[in-house]
Design an enzyme around this catalytic site. Sequence first.
Site, mmCIF file in Angstrom:
data_model
loop_
_atom_site.group_PDB
_atom_site.id
_atom_site.type_symbol
_atom_site.label_atom_id
_atom_site.label_comp_id
_atom_site.label_asym_id
_atom_site.label_seq_id
_atom_site.Cartn_x
_atom_site.Cartn_y
_atom_site.Cartn_z
ATOM 1 N N GLY A 302 14.092 103.157 30.463
ATOM 2 C CA GLY A 302 13.571 104.283 31.452
ATOM 3 C C GLY A 302 12.185 103.724 32.117
ATOM 4 O O GLY A 302 12.060 102.717 32.121
ATOM 5 N N GLU A 303 11.473 104.886 32.400
ATOM 6 C CA GLU A 303 10.035 104.544 33.160
ATOM 7 C C GLU A 303 10.031 104.001 34.482
ATOM 8 O O GLU A 303 9.330 103.824 35.208
ATOM 9 C CB GLU A 303 9.330 103.725 32.255
#
EC number: 2.4.2.21
Length: 337
Positions: A302-303
């Site tokens: 993610g991120e």
Amino acid sequence: MNFQETLQHKIDTKTKPLGSLGILEKIAFKVGNIQQTTSPILSKPAILIFAGDHGIVNSEPVSPFSQEVTTQMVFNFLNGGAAINVFCQQHNISLKIIDAGVNYDFGKIPYLIDAKINKGTADFCIQPAMNLEDCKKAINKGKEIVTKQFTEGTNIIGFGEMGIGNTSSASLLMSAYTKTDISKCVGKGTGLNNDATRVKAAVLRKSQETHSNITNPLEILATFGGYEIAMITGAILQAKALNMTILIDGFIVTSALLAAHAIEPNVIDNCIFSHCSDEQGHTKMLQFLKADVILNIGLRLGEGTGAALAYPLVQSAVKFLNEMASFESANVTNKLS
């Protein structure tokens, strides 16, 4: 020739065998078509990370981590210590961190954009995660933040997220928007084992049964989403409205795209899919959207990390289109005699 034929002709007549630059040729065509020019420009790339907490985490075993990790990771982003910080710095991508709905009072902190709607969502096993008014507020806030980024000169943008429990929301959104059984949408998230993943699937199925009559795209987002996912939905919709190139990250961001796509199907025209996540549902999401991806390297962090890692290849696609010689300009024969 119409514009698309002219653009494809420019790609095809570079000094290379036809199609030999693979997906870079598709990317060059996509960016050129978005900008309606055979000489596209990438300006001030940016990735916006939206963070929010999820009420389900406090009552059900859907994550091995507690909500406080969301807060801790926001501080990590602000301190430059996360993977996304490293990759954005490496590739000269502007990074912005947004508090969409974290269960913590940050106060005024440098470089943190305060867009908090509430301190996390409600437990969607019991009630909708958000009411419709707050969901709309989150969508509009996402639109506002993207508009500001656009006015700063950005024409290519990606989105990341942080929110313990948000793979549960993404799984439910995927199931609702794609009509896929929840068992095929649920993955290990932040590190569940197989038994815990089955428990998570059972919890999410119970949530679906609680809200079995929800069909409207906005109601689906409000019922199962998170504030960070709703803001990304709005951000994607506005990036499309402003005709920006949109770098789509992994499982969570794609769940926001599914919501945006259900509201405005043409949003897909501006999307480049950075990678295929190792989260099991992401492959099926991509198939539903008929998407080609740039990378398939086992990411599930993610991120916005996938978007950051894919960006240099988008740069390469635009550079070959703009700078590589054609057969004619290089005086190279373009077919066998």
